[in-house]
Motif scaffolding. Structure first.
Motif, PDB file in Angstrom:
ATOM      1  N   TRP A   1       0.860  -1.179   0.000  1.00 23.99           N
ATOM      2  CA  TRP A   1       0.000   0.000   0.000  1.00 23.99           C
ATOM      3  C   TRP A   1       0.896   1.229   0.000  1.00 23.99           C
ATOM      4  O   TRP A   1       1.731   1.406   0.899  1.00 23.99           O
ATOM      5  N   LEU A   2       0.750   2.073  -1.015  1.00 26.00           N
ATOM      6  CA  LEU A   2       1.549   3.287  -1.128  1.00 26.00           C
ATOM      7  C   LEU A   2       0.780   4.471  -0.574  1.00 26.00           C
ATOM      8  O   LEU A   2      -0.396   4.658  -0.893  1.00 26.00           O
ATOM      9  N   ASN A   3       1.468   5.292   0.217  1.00 22.82           N
ATOM     10  CA  ASN A   3       0.861   6.513   0.735  1.00 22.82           C
ATOM     11  C   ASN A   3       1.089   7.663  -0.249  1.00 22.82           C
ATOM     12  O   ASN A   3       1.791   7.517  -1.255  1.00 22.82           O
ATOM     13  N   SER A   4       0.493   8.801   0.049  1.00 22.33           N
ATOM     14  CA  SER A   4       0.591   9.984  -0.806  1.00 22.33           C
ATOM     15  C   SER A   4       2.048  10.347  -1.104  1.00 22.33           C
ATOM     16  O   SER A   4       2.913  10.243  -0.232  1.00 22.33           O
ATOM     17  N   GLU A   5       2.314  10.752  -2.353  1.00 26.18           N
ATOM     18  CA  GLU A   5       3.646  11.186  -2.810  1.00 26.18           C
ATOM     19  C   GLU A   5       4.713  10.120  -2.560  1.00 26.18           C
ATOM     20  O   GLU A   5       5.820  10.424  -2.135  1.00 26.18           O
ATOM     21  N   SER A   6       4.381   8.870  -2.819  1.00 25.29           N
ATOM     22  CA  SER A   6       5.321   7.768  -2.614  1.00 25.29           C
ATOM     23  C   SER A   6       5.504   6.989  -3.909  1.00 25.29           C
ATOM     24  O   SER A   6       4.615   6.956  -4.756  1.00 25.29           O
ATOM     25  N   ARG A   7       6.671   6.344  -4.035  1.00 26.92           N
ATOM     26  CA  ARG A   7       6.987   5.594  -5.255  1.00 26.92           C
ATOM     27  C   ARG A   7       7.719   4.306  -4.916  1.00 26.92           C
ATOM     28  O   ARG A   7       8.514   4.251  -3.983  1.00 26.92           O
ATOM     29  N   ILE A   8       7.453   3.284  -5.733  1.00 18.06           N
ATOM     30  CA  ILE A   8       8.166   2.009  -5.648  1.00 18.06           C
ATOM     31  C   ILE A   8       8.710   1.695  -7.038  1.00 18.06           C
ATOM     32  O   ILE A   8       8.006   1.843  -8.040  1.00 18.06           O
TER      33      ILE A   8
ATOM     34  N   GLY B   1      17.115 -14.249  -9.925  1.00 16.03           N
ATOM     35  CA  GLY B   1      18.238 -14.380  -9.013  1.00 16.03           C
ATOM     36  C   GLY B   1      17.793 -14.854  -7.644  1.00 16.03           C
ATOM     37  O   GLY B   1      16.746 -15.485  -7.479  1.00 16.03           O
ATOM     38  N   ASN B   2      18.573 -14.518  -6.629  1.00 10.23           N
ATOM     39  CA  ASN B   2      18.359 -15.043  -5.279  1.00 10.23           C
ATOM     40  C   ASN B   2      17.598 -14.105  -4.356  1.00 10.23           C
ATOM     41  O   ASN B   2      17.372 -14.439  -3.188  1.00 10.23           O
ATOM     42  N   THR B   3      17.244 -12.913  -4.836  1.00 10.83           N
ATOM     43  CA  THR B   3      16.536 -11.955  -3.986  1.00 10.83           C
ATOM     44  C   THR B   3      15.401 -11.296  -4.759  1.00 10.83           C
ATOM     45  O   THR B   3      15.341 -11.361  -5.982  1.00 10.83           O
ATOM     46  N   ARG B   4      14.492 -10.655  -4.012  1.00  9.73           N
ATOM     47  CA  ARG B   4      13.440  -9.826  -4.581  1.00  9.73           C
ATOM     48  C   ARG B   4      13.702  -8.409  -4.090  1.00  9.73           C
ATOM     49  O   ARG B   4      13.530  -8.132  -2.901  1.00  9.73           O
ATOM     50  N   GLU B   5      14.135  -7.505  -4.970  1.00 10.57           N
ATOM     51  CA  GLU B   5      14.564  -6.174  -4.549  1.00 10.57           C
ATOM     52  C   GLU B   5      13.689  -5.085  -5.143  1.00 10.57           C
ATOM     53  O   GLU B   5      13.341  -5.117  -6.325  1.00 10.57           O
ATOM     54  N   VAL B   6      13.341  -4.109  -4.291  1.00 10.89           N
ATOM     55  CA  VAL B   6      12.585  -2.936  -4.731  1.00 10.89           C
ATOM     56  C   VAL B   6      13.214  -1.694  -4.111  1.00 10.89           C
ATOM     57  O   VAL B   6      13.945  -1.777  -3.115  1.00 10.89           O
ATOM     58  N   ILE B   7      12.909  -0.539  -4.693  1.00  9.46           N
ATOM     59  CA  ILE B   7      13.339   0.751  -4.162  1.00  9.46           C
ATOM     60  C   ILE B   7      12.108   1.515  -3.730  1.00  9.46           C
ATOM     61  O   ILE B   7      11.100   1.552  -4.440  1.00  9.46           O
ATOM     62  N   LEU B   8      12.182   2.151  -2.556  1.00  5.70           N
ATOM     63  CA  LEU B   8      11.061   2.933  -2.030  1.00  5.70           C
ATOM     64  C   LEU B   8      11.476   4.369  -1.802  1.00  5.70           C
ATOM     65  O   LEU B   8      12.546   4.640  -1.255  1.00  5.70           O
ATOM     66  N   TYR B   9      10.618   5.285  -2.225  1.00  9.27           N
ATOM     67  CA  TYR B   9      10.744   6.690  -1.841  1.00  9.27           C
ATOM     68  C   TYR B   9       9.385   7.115  -1.304  1.00  9.27           C
ATOM     69  O   TYR B   9       8.386   7.068  -2.023  1.00  9.27           O
ATOM     70  N   GLY B  10       9.319   7.500  -0.013  1.00  6.99           N
ATOM     71  CA  GLY B  10       8.053   7.895   0.586  1.00  6.99           C
ATOM     72  C   GLY B  10       7.649   6.916   1.665  1.00  6.99           C
ATOM     73  O   GLY B  10       8.486   6.431   2.433  1.00  6.99           O
ATOM     74  N   GLU B  11       6.356   6.574   1.729  1.00  4.02           N
ATOM     75  CA  GLU B  11       5.853   5.671   2.767  1.00  4.02           C
ATOM     76  C   GLU B  11       5.064   4.537   2.136  1.00  4.02           C
ATOM     77  O   GLU B  11       4.270   4.745   1.212  1.00  4.02           O
ATOM     78  N   ALA B  12       5.261   3.332   2.667  1.00  2.00           N
ATOM     79  CA  ALA B  12       4.542   2.170   2.152  1.00  2.00           C
ATOM     80  C   ALA B  12       4.404   1.120   3.238  1.00  2.00           C
ATOM     81  O   ALA B  12       5.271   0.976   4.112  1.00  2.00           O
ATOM     82  N   TYR B  13       3.304   0.386   3.173  1.00  3.05           N
ATOM     83  CA  TYR B  13       3.058  -0.751   4.064  1.00  3.05           C
ATOM     84  C   TYR B  13       3.156  -2.021   3.229  1.00  3.05           C
ATOM     85  O   TYR B  13       2.556  -2.131   2.150  1.00  3.05           O
ATOM     86  N   PHE B  14       3.931  -2.991   3.714  1.00  2.15           N
ATOM     87  CA  PHE B  14       4.214  -4.214   2.966  1.00  2.15           C
ATOM     88  C   PHE B  14       3.627  -5.435   3.658  1.00  2.15           C
ATOM     89  O   PHE B  14       3.759  -5.592   4.872  1.00  2.15           O
ATOM     90  N   GLU B  15       2.996  -6.302   2.886  1.00  2.00           N
ATOM     91  CA  GLU B  15       2.660  -7.653   3.312  1.00  2.00           C
ATOM     92  C   GLU B  15       3.373  -8.577   2.332  1.00  2.00           C
ATOM     93  O   GLU B  15       2.899  -8.838   1.220  1.00  2.00           O
ATOM     94  N   VAL B  16       4.532  -9.035   2.751  1.00  2.00           N
ATOM     95  CA  VAL B  16       5.449  -9.739   1.842  1.00  2.00           C
ATOM     96  C   VAL B  16       5.086 -11.218   1.734  1.00  2.00           C
ATOM     97  O   VAL B  16       4.910 -11.906   2.749  1.00  2.00           O
ATOM     98  N   ALA B  17       4.976 -11.698   0.503  1.00  2.00           N
ATOM     99  CA  ALA B  17       4.732 -13.120   0.256  1.00  2.00           C
ATOM    100  C   ALA B  17       5.926 -13.926   0.760  1.00  2.00           C
ATOM    101  O   ALA B  17       7.079 -13.618   0.434  1.00  2.00           O
ATOM    102  N   HIS B  18       5.662 -14.950   1.560  1.00  2.00           N
ATOM    103  CA  HIS B  18       6.734 -15.724   2.185  1.00  2.00           C
ATOM    104  C   HIS B  18       7.476 -16.557   1.146  1.00  2.00           C
ATOM    105  O   HIS B  18       6.872 -17.267   0.352  1.00  2.00           O
ATOM    106  N   ASN B  19       8.788 -16.445   1.165  1.00  2.00           N
ATOM    107  CA  ASN B  19       9.637 -17.244   0.285  1.00  2.00           C
ATOM    108  C   ASN B  19      11.020 -17.333   0.920  1.00  2.00           C
ATOM    109  O   ASN B  19      11.865 -16.458   0.713  1.00  2.00           O
ATOM    110  N   PRO B  20      11.275 -18.376   1.734  1.00  2.00           N
ATOM    111  CA  PRO B  20      12.560 -18.477   2.449  1.00  2.00           C
ATOM    112  C   PRO B  20      13.755 -18.625   1.532  1.00  2.00           C
ATOM    113  O   PRO B  20      14.890 -18.369   1.938  1.00  2.00           O
ATOM    114  N   GLU B  21      13.523 -19.019   0.279  1.00  2.00           N
ATOM    115  CA  GLU B  21      14.631 -19.188  -0.663  1.00  2.00           C
ATOM    116  C   GLU B  21      15.003 -17.877  -1.348  1.00  2.00           C
ATOM    117  O   GLU B  21      16.059 -17.782  -1.978  1.00  2.00           O
ATOM    118  N   LYS B  22      14.146 -16.871  -1.236  1.00  2.00           N
ATOM    119  CA  LYS B  22      14.391 -15.619  -1.952  1.00  2.00           C
ATOM    120  C   LYS B  22      13.968 -14.437  -1.066  1.00  2.00           C
ATOM    121  O   LYS B  22      12.816 -14.012  -1.103  1.00  2.00           O
TER     122      LYS B  22
END
Length: 326
Positions: free
Chosen positions: A134-141, A149-170
């Motif tokens: 969930w992105l708040n006002s004036e926020s970007r992902i 690869g071995n990770t799931r990477e994102v960049i955040l500027y602003g405010e966000a609430y995350f509910e991350v899908a479970h994946n112990p391998e990544k």
């Protein structure tokens, strides 16, 4: 080198302050001819300044190439050679450590997605791995999908609430200015509004690993019910336990403060009410409050706050000014 590659090269040169007057004019001409969107470049510049607030020498791109294992033979002039140069530069700009394989494997259909919210807007997005944000006002992902690869990477500027899908391998990694938040599957909120503003991470479920400035010696493990404040001034991470209330109450229009200082509160009021608030006295900015608001106007909130702890505020053309009470 294709025309598109040349444009990317000019963009990198402008971002790194190594562009000549002739090249600068050529890039402006390409913007005018809509060969590259000027608005996209401006957004790209925001992220560049976020991660590299000071001018960066072009040599950093060469170092990035070496770190990734890019090798070139003397005299090579093929499009492939140029593409690797451009790929390394774009990698540096978005700051998301993908491998060379990610960029050049043709069948992966890799897409660099940008999700953004304008003033007063809130938005829920679902990434390719099933993670809900969930992105708040004036926020970007920014996310490169699908996650390879071995990770799931994102960049955040602003405010966000995350509910991350479970994946112990990544592991899922959120990159903000000078800070990395690493999780496997959890629920947490991040506020990161710029390289010089303290960042706040609140954890509701699971565990989170915070690493400041990519330094392993400055690493903190968070547990549910904790809030971490990262200070960009000294690179320190302070963790406290507090009443977090319902996860990301801002999604329901609720402002919840638990022993929070006025500096932090005013940043949240700025985002919610799309206004500027200036605190002119550091002692006033350090005043702490525990409160909850939902339907009140910003003026009503200011009146309540200044009655609880003495300070003076006034409405001005540029926003709200907060001062010490004489």
């Amino acid at each position: 080198m294709t025309n598109k590659d040349k444009t990317y090269e000019l963009i990198v040169k402008r971002l790194t302050n190594e562009i000549s007057e002739e090249e600068n004019a050529l890039l402006d001409e390409q913007f005018a001819q809509k060969k590259f969107s000027k608005s996209k470049f401006e957004k790209l510049s925001v992220y560049w300044r976020m991660f590299f607030p000071k001018p960066v020498k072009h040599s950093i791109i060469e170092k990035t190439e070496k770190k990734l294992g890019f090798t070139y033979q003397a005299g090579a002039k093929t499009n492939s050679w140029n593409w690797l140069k451009i790929a390394a530069s774009i990698l540096l700009i978005v700051s998301v450590g993908y491998s060379l394989y990610t960029f050049v494997k043709p069948n992966d259909q890799l897409v660099l997605n940008e999700y953004c919210c304008e003033n007063g807007e809130q938005k829920e997005i679902v990434l390719s791995d099933g993670t809900s944000i969930w992105l708040n006002s004036e926020s970007r992902i920014i996310a490169s999908e699908p996650f390879l690869g071995n990770t799931r990477e994102v960049i955040l500027y602003g405010e966000a609430y995350f509910e991350v899908a479970h994946n112990p391998e990544k592991p899922f990694i959120v990159k903000t200015s000078n800070l990395q938040t690493k999780v496997l599957g959890t629920k947490f909120n991040i506020t990161s509004s710029g390289p010089h503003i303290p960042q706040e991470i609140s954890l509701y479920e699971g565990s989170v690993e915070l690493t400041a400035d990519n330094a392993s010696h400055n690493k903190v493990i968070m547990h549910p019910g904790e809030t971490a404040i990262f200070s960009p001034d000294n690179g320190e991470i302070a963790v406290t336990r507090k009443d977090l209330g319902k996860p990301a109450q801002w999604r329901d229009g609720i402002l919840h403060f638990d022993n929070e200082d006025l500096f932090s509160i005013t940043r949240k009021l700025e985002r919610k009410y799309n206004t500027k608030i200036f605190v002119t006295d550091p002692a006033v900015g350090r005043l702490r409050y525990t409160a909850e608001f939902q339907h009140e106007s910003v003026d009503s909130i200011m009146r309540i706050l200044c009655e609880a702890k003495e300070f003076h505020y006034e409405n001005a053309s540029g926003g709200i000014i907060i001062k010490a009470k004489n």
